[in-house]
Design a protein around this motif. Structure first.
Motif, PDB file in Angstrom:
ATOM      1  N   THR A 248      44.798  48.688  37.864  1.00  6.50           N
ATOM      2  CA  THR A 248      44.222  50.208  38.106  1.00  6.50           C
ATOM      3  C   THR A 248      44.943  50.598  39.550  1.00  6.50           C
ATOM      4  OG1 THR A 248      42.285  49.447  38.862  1.00  6.50           O
ATOM      5  CG2 THR A 248      42.288  49.869  36.538  1.00  6.50           C
ATOM      6  N   GLY A 249      45.157  49.406  40.407  1.00  4.02           N
ATOM      7  CA  GLY A 249      45.393  49.908  41.711  1.00  4.02           C
ATOM      8  C   GLY A 249      44.057  49.613  42.700  1.00  4.02           C
ATOM      9  N   ARG A 250      43.094  49.333  41.947  1.00  6.67           N
ATOM     10  CA  ARG A 250      41.727  49.274  42.748  1.00  6.67           C
ATOM     11  C   ARG A 250      41.495  47.649  43.124  1.00  6.67           C
ATOM     12  NH1 ARG A 250      38.203  53.514  39.072  1.00  6.67           N
ATOM     13  NH2 ARG A 250      39.797  55.137  39.262  1.00  6.67           N
ATOM     14  N   LYS A 251      40.497  47.713  44.335  1.00 10.96           N
ATOM     15  CA  LYS A 251      40.304  46.386  44.668  1.00 10.96           C
ATOM     16  C   LYS A 251      38.979  46.178  44.888  1.00 10.96           C
ATOM     17  CE  LYS A 251      44.714  45.039  46.944  1.00 10.96           C
ATOM     18  NZ  LYS A 251      45.339  44.587  48.007  1.00 10.96           N
ATOM     19  N   GLY A 404      35.981  31.855  53.485  1.00 12.27           N
ATOM     20  CA  GLY A 404      35.908  30.896  52.553  1.00 12.27           C
ATOM     21  C   GLY A 404      35.096  31.494  51.228  1.00 12.27           C
ATOM     22  N   MET A 405      34.157  32.164  51.508  1.00 15.75           N
ATOM     23  CA  MET A 405      33.291  32.581  50.149  1.00 15.75           C
ATOM     24  C   MET A 405      34.022  33.699  49.402  1.00 15.75           C
ATOM     25  SD  MET A 405      31.022  30.520  50.500  1.00 15.75           S
ATOM     26  CE  MET A 405      29.804  30.905  49.392  1.00 15.75           C
ATOM     27  N   GLU A 406      35.198  34.044  49.785  1.00 14.35           N
ATOM     28  CA  GLU A 406      36.207  34.981  48.952  1.00 14.35           C
ATOM     29  C   GLU A 406      36.974  34.190  47.890  1.00 14.35           C
ATOM     30  OE1 GLU A 406      35.925  38.450  48.741  1.00 14.35           O
ATOM     31  OE2 GLU A 406      34.204  38.111  50.020  1.00 14.35           O
ATOM     32  N   CYS A 407      36.725  32.976  48.355  1.00 14.64           N
ATOM     33  CA  CYS A 407      37.649  31.965  47.399  1.00 14.64           C
ATOM     34  C   CYS A 407      36.935  32.077  45.822  1.00 14.64           C
ATOM     35  CB  CYS A 407      37.763  30.570  47.946  1.00 14.64           C
ATOM     36  SG  CYS A 407      38.636  29.407  46.741  1.00 14.64           S
ATOM     37  N   TYR A 408      37.810  32.112  44.792  1.00 17.86           N
ATOM     38  CA  TYR A 408      37.300  31.961  43.690  1.00 17.86           C
ATOM     39  C   TYR A 408      37.864  30.799  42.643  1.00 17.86           C
ATOM     40  CZ  TYR A 408      41.114  35.586  42.457  1.00 17.86           C
ATOM     41  OH  TYR A 408      42.096  36.320  42.355  1.00 17.86           O
TER      42      TYR A 408
ATOM     43  N   LYS B 311      39.104  43.659  50.912  1.00 17.30           N
ATOM     44  CA  LYS B 311      38.451  44.090  52.194  1.00 17.30           C
ATOM     45  C   LYS B 311      39.136  44.774  53.238  1.00 17.30           C
ATOM     46  CE  LYS B 311      34.797  40.392  52.788  1.00 17.30           C
ATOM     47  NZ  LYS B 311      34.202  39.547  53.477  1.00 17.30           N
ATOM     48  N   GLU B 312      40.314  45.306  52.763  1.00 17.27           N
ATOM     49  CA  GLU B 312      41.041  45.780  53.600  1.00 17.27           C
ATOM     50  C   GLU B 312      40.165  47.241  53.904  1.00 17.27           C
ATOM     51  OE1 GLU B 312      42.079  45.062  50.518  1.00 17.27           O
ATOM     52  OE2 GLU B 312      43.734  43.987  50.636  1.00 17.27           O
TER      53      GLU B 312
END
Lengths: 441, 318
Positions: A248-251, A404-408, B311-312
């Motif tokens: 979808t191109g969404r993040k 670091g907490m963004e690591c999955y 987070k951009e």
């Protein structure tokens, strides 16, 4: 236009040829104990609602969801409850399980397997059925599906993504289901779409599965609200964040839910489970698993009853041709190494992967040479090298500052590391530590 | 099942490449330049190359034995340091001095800071600069075809035209092929580019550092040097620029790990090289530019941590 993808990622050996052409075999259920852990999903463990000596039927609820984020557990066999006690689970811990002694009758609850017209149900009834059926995300995380299907604002949902990426090497259960029961996948997706008037259904498949793409495209031909989305083959394309972004191109990032990006993501098996629960009155009592790896005499895809013993399944692959060195539940990138196969199959058990080589033990970690391959591979745009230095110094503040907490824990950095450093393992420890600290606050 | 199963945390599979395979890839990529250097400068060059590699490997082995450290000479990093140092020396450089330089590279620059992965400066370049300040005469004496004199780059800078003072002609084709005076490994642009293409194809290095470095330097030279295509082409082919850009500035340990940081690093290299070459006393500047930039790597990395996925545009991070 080239197929949709994401930045980073890796290309491990796929190993799918071992089992991708083998039809799903329904396993003749073994007699004896069927073990149902009350915690086989994310959230609060279910509360047992049967006790020793009770008679239970196939599809009968034996564990009741005990909170908002929790899930019911239903028996996959009929028989007598032998015990409600802690039993050993896959991860080596002991937790409360309902143990049912299979009587071999497979007597079902009233209505089990009978057709039901979902168009005559209200949306709340559908959500209730999904909840009653104990459906959770079967791709591995085990998040209760009824919670996913009840976002704050149903009108804000634009996409229902069916995750058929199956980016983990070796696994072919989703692939086989796309080939063998496309109508059930489309059926399940139509049930979900009924809940979300504005949403469009996207069945996302990696381009290394042309047969599945063909089959699913044929199945959705007459469906105006459903499309097949072809994605580039790259690990971890099937991760929730990478899937949403490619399709979808969404993040989204860790503090956001897919619903925040107007998306709901469900795995192929989960969508089929929804179809069966709503349209066939069958709760979640079976799942498809891939028994594969170089150690198996004949790899096979099987449909098994939940609660059965992993060790009994080995015979379905005609046993081992060579003793395995390592047996993994799940894929080689994120799966769990089993210490003993005498543990029950749960809703999230996707495979038994029996390997004759342990690539982890073959290499001794050597000093980091700062090659930056982990940075290039990380789908989360993180800097694993610096995170690992911080984590190994117990410097959790810096670890958090480095996101670091963004690591999955997808394992891409560890896969590419030429120095064979255990990066993902370090991050798992650090993340657990930080999460424990946060809970204390 | 009778045997015990292996347990470990995921992932359970690993990529084929290793530290060793990377080091040997770089070694292999340097072979065209090395072989050309041996042909161009003869036996003296071969002796220097062998002496540097042997000294580096032996020094690392003895140091690790003496310090009771795990032996890591087989990873190829010491041999690579030796080769790079030799390629940065004039063929007429005395062997014993080269040996001193090799020991300096391994012990002072690399091992004292913790060995592989911990050195903050490229060991070969650190040693080259050490030799430069210790034995300036020998380091800057270049002989080609029996004539000891200025390298083409120095000829351009100082306007030397008398052939009896020139080590090789400052003819663009000669400079591209490498049939000129200079250090053993730096003269042949074409041989270096073949090796660089191999490294890029094998994904050992990315284009970011070398391409941006050379481009930045080219722009700098056009602005502050001569506005002439021939001049620019010679500046690019001459001296240690190509060797430095593809093989030394890309050294993993001493270059930034963040993609943005690599760009900053490369621009810095280009500007410093330009300043040294155009405004400095010497016609050369690549090795000083690289070791100075090496020192700034931790700083560059700290300000170029990438924004995490999703987070951009979000400031607070919540």
């Amino acid at each position: 236009m080239s197929n949709a993808t994401f930045r980073g990622g890796v290309h491990p050996y796929e190993g799918k040829e071992l089992s991708q052409d083998l039809p799903i075999k329904t396993v003749k259920p073994a007699m004896g104990e069927y073990i149902f852990p009350m915690a086989q999903h994310i959230g609060a463990p279910a509360t047992p609602v049967v006790s020793k000596g009770d008679k239970v039927l196939v599809g009968q609820k034996i564990g009741e969801a005990s909170g908002f984020i929790s899930a019911n557990i239903c028996s996959s066999v009929s028989g007598t409850v032998k015990a409600v006690e802690p039993r050993m689970l896959l991860n080596g811990s002991k937790a409360t399980c309902v143990v049912v002694d299979n009587d071999g009758e497979y007597a079902g609850i009233p209505g089990l397997g009978e057709d039901r017209d979902y168009t005559k149900l209200t949306n709340d009834e559908i959500r209730d059925i999904v909840k009653e059926a104990g459906i959770v995300g079967m791709g591995g995380a085990g998040f209760p599906t009824n919670v996913k299907l009840a976002p704050k604002d149903p009108n804000a949902i634009d996409y229902i993504l069916v995750n058929g990426a199956e980016c983990e090497p070796y696994l072919t259960s989703d692939y086989r289901q796309m080939l063998e029961c496309p109508e059930e996948i489309v059926g399940g997706l139509k049930v979900i779409l009924k809940l979300f008037d504005k949403a469009k259904g996207l069945i996302c498949i990696e381009d290394n599965k042309p047969e599945a793409i063909k089959r699913m495209e044929a199945a959705v031909q007459s469906e105006s609200r459903i499309e097949v989305k072809v994605l580039k083959t790259k690990y971890p394309q099937g991760g929730e964040r990478t899937l949403i972004s490619a399709a979808t191109g969404r993040k989204i990032y860790s503090a956001k839910l897919p619903a925040d990006a107007g998306c709901i993501v469900d795995n192929i098996s989960t969508v089929i489970a929804i179809y069966r629960a709503v349209c066939k009155q069958t709760p979640l009592i079976t799942r498809v698993m891939t028994l594969t790896g170089e150690a198996f005499k004949t790899p096979v895809n099987v449909e098994v009853r939940l609660g059965c013993n992993h060790a009994d399944l080995v015979a379905e692959g005609d046993g081992y041709k060579e003793d395995p060195v390592k047996v993994i539940s799940g894929g080689p990138m994120m799966g769990f190494a089993m210490f003993d196969l005498n543990v029950p199959v749960t809703k999230t058990s996707s495979s038994i992967l029996a390997m004759t080589r342990d690539q982890v033990a073959e290499f001794e970690p050597s000093p980091c040479i700062r090659c930056g391959r982990c940075v290039e591979a990380c789908p989360g745009n993180l800097v694993p090298q610096k995170m690992a230095v911080a984590a190994s110094h117990n410097d959790y503040a810096t670890f958090e500052k480095l996101n670091g907490m963004e690591c999955y824990e997808c394992g891409s950095c560890t896969f590419v590391c030429p120095a064979k450093r255990p990066l993902t393992q370090t991050f798992k420890e650090a993340r657990q530590h930080v999460m424990a600290q946060r809970r204390k606050k | 099942m009778s045997n015990l199963l292996n347990l470990s945390s995921s992932p359970h599979v690993r990529d084929k490449s290793s530290t060793k395979s990377i080091m040997w890839d770089v070694f292999l990529a340097l072979m065209p330049a090395t072989i050309f250097g041996a042909w161009n400068f003869g036996l003296k060059a071969v002796i220097l190359i062998v002496a540097c590699i042997a000294t580096c490997v032996l020094t690392e082995y003895i140091w690790q034995k003496a310090m009771k450290l795990p032996l890591t000479v087989s990873d190829g990093s010491a041999a690579l340091t030796g080769l790079l140092l030799a390629l940065n020396l004039s063929a007429t450089f005395p062997v014993w001095m080269a040996i001193v330089g090799s020991v300096f590279a391994i012990i002072i620059v690399k091992q004292l800071f913790g060995g592989l992965g911990q050195n903050f400066m490229n060991p070969a370049l650190g040693a080259r600069c050490f030799l430069m300040v210790s034995f300036a005469g020998q380091m800057t004496s270049f002989t080609y075809d029996g004539v000891t004199g200025a390298t083409p780059l120095a000829q351009i800078k100082n306007g030397v035209t008398d052939p009896s003072l020139c080590a090789g002609k400052s003819d663009l084709l000669d400079m591209f092929l490498g049939t000129i005076g200079g250090t053993i490994g730096e003269t042949s642009t074409i041989a270096l580019l073949i090796g660089a293409a191999y490294l890029l194809a094998r994904k050992v290095i990315t284009w970011r550092i070398p391409v941006i470095y050379i481009a930045t330097f080219a722009i700098f030279a056009l602005i502050f040097g001569e506005q002439d295509v021939m001049y620019l082409a010679k500046e690019l082919c001459g001296g240690g620029l190509v060797l430095g850009a593809f093989f030394m500035a890309t050294d993993y340990v001493t270059s930034p790990i963040t993609p943005k940081g690599q760009i900053v690093f490369a621009v810095l290299l280009g500007v410093l090289t330009g300043i040294f070459r155009i405004f400095g006393a010497s016609a050369e500047g690549v090795s000083y530019a690289i070791i100075i930039s090496n020192l700034l790597v931790p700083l560059i990395e700290n300000v170029t941590i990438p924004t995490p996925f999703g987070k951009e545009g979000i400031k607070d991070g919540k």
